[in-house]
Design an enzyme around this catalytic site. Structure first.
Site, mmCIF file in Angstrom:
data_model
loop_
_atom_site.group_PDB
_atom_site.id
_atom_site.type_symbol
_atom_site.label_atom_id
_atom_site.label_comp_id
_atom_site.label_asym_id
_atom_site.label_seq_id
_atom_site.Cartn_x
_atom_site.Cartn_y
_atom_site.Cartn_z
ATOM 1 N N SER A 1 29.770 33.628 128.135
ATOM 2 C CA SER A 1 29.980 33.945 129.470
ATOM 3 C C SER A 1 29.231 32.786 130.631
ATOM 4 O O SER A 1 29.675 32.614 131.847
ATOM 5 C CB SER A 1 29.228 35.310 130.167
ATOM 6 O OG SER A 1 27.607 35.123 130.108
ATOM 7 N N LYS B 1 22.479 34.367 133.771
ATOM 8 C CA LYS B 1 23.603 34.168 134.744
ATOM 9 C C LYS B 1 23.212 33.101 135.668
ATOM 10 O O LYS B 1 22.141 32.705 136.084
ATOM 11 C CB LYS B 1 24.161 35.430 135.357
ATOM 12 C CG LYS B 1 24.583 36.479 134.709
ATOM 13 C CD LYS B 1 25.782 36.105 133.791
ATOM 14 C CE LYS B 1 25.913 37.288 132.779
ATOM 15 N NZ LYS B 1 27.255 37.174 131.902
#
Length: 220
Positions: free
Chosen positions: A64, A121
Site C-alpha cells: 500500500s 500511511k
C-alpha cells in the site's frame, strides 16, 4: 671508647610508598553476581521502555505504500512526540506529508474477527481541512487555501504517489484527527474507506528505513 653518633633516619617516605600500593581485597563473589543479575534485569527493562515510549522497529507488510516503501522494508518509527503529547494530555498531530504508524480497530472483521491492525500511511488531511476525493484526484480546502489545492503536487514525495486517487469522499477532518492515504492509491485501504484517524491511535512517525541497507533512507 668513642661512640659513633646515631644518624636519624626518616621513614615517612617509605611509609607513604607502601600506603599507595596496598592491595585491596578482591570483591565478594556475591557482589559480583548481584551486579551481573542487576545488569541482566536492567537491560531488557531499558529496551522495553525505549520500545514503548521512544522508538520501535517495524517491517512493512504489503504494497500500500509503494513506491515509497516496499514489502519487507525494515523501519524505525519515532514515538517520543506521541509520548510527550500523552504526558501533557494534548493531541499529537503530525505534519502533512508525514508517514505514520497507527492502530485501526475493526478491520477485516469477516476474516480476522475485527481485531486491531497496525497500518502505515501518509498524512494528507489535517484538523479543519475539507478533503474531497473526486474525478480520480484529491483536493484539500482550508482557510489558507479556500479555493483548494492538491496535496500530492510540489512535495518531495510527489514522484512516489500514484497518479490516480480513486474514490468519492467529501468530509471535514475533526479536531484531533487526520486523514491518511497510502502512496499506492489504487491498492491501499485508508481513510477513503474507514475515515479519519484519531490522534489517540497514532503510534509514531516514520524516521528511518534501515533495511535493505542499500536503500537506507531518512524521512526526518
Amino acid at each position: 671508647m668513642q661512640q659513633t653518633p646515631s644518624i636519624p633516619v626518616t621513614t615517612s617516605g617509605a611509609s607513604d610508598e607502601i600506603s599507595e600500593v596496598k592491595t585491596q581485597k578482591p570483591p565478594s563473589r556475591w557482589k559480583g553476581a548481584a551486579s551481573t543479575i542487576a545488569i541482566l534485569i536492567a537491560a531488557p527493562l531499558v529496551a522495553l521502555t525505549l520500545t514503548a515510549f521512544v522508538f520501535q522497529s517495524y517491517e512493512v507488510d504489503g504494497p500500500s505504500m509503494e513506491t515509497t516503501l516496499q514489502n519487507r522494508d525494515r523501519l524505525i518509527v519515532w514515538k517520543l512526540p506521541k509520548t510527550f503529547a500523552r504526558i501533557t494530555n494534548s493531541h499529537y498531530i503530525p505534519a502533512r506529508g508525514d508517514i505514520i504508524v497507527f492502530v485501526k480497530q475493526g478491520l477485516f472483521e469477516a476474516a480476522g474477527g475485527g481485531q486491531a491492525k497496525q497500518l502505515i500511511k501518509r498524512v494528507i488531511g489535517l484538523p479543519g481541512d475539507r478533503v474531497v476525493v473526486q474525478d480520480n484526484h484529491i483536493t484539500i480546502f482550508n482557510d489558507k487555501f479556500p479555493l483548494g489545492f492538491n496535496p500530492d503536487i510540489n512535495h518531495d514525495y510527489s514522484q512516489n504517489i500514484a497518479s490516480i486517487t480513486s474514490g468519492n469522499v467529501d468530509l471535514v477532518v475533526p479536531e484531533g484527527e487526520v486523514f491518511v492515504n497510502g502512496d499506492n492509491r489504487t491498492n491501499s485501504l485508508d481513510s477513503r474507506a474507514f475515515g479519519t484517524i484519531s490522534s489517540n491511535d497514532i503510534v509514531g512517525k516514520l524516521e528511518l528505513r534501515i533495511f535493505p541497507i542499500n536503500n537506507f533512507k531518512s524521512f526526518i
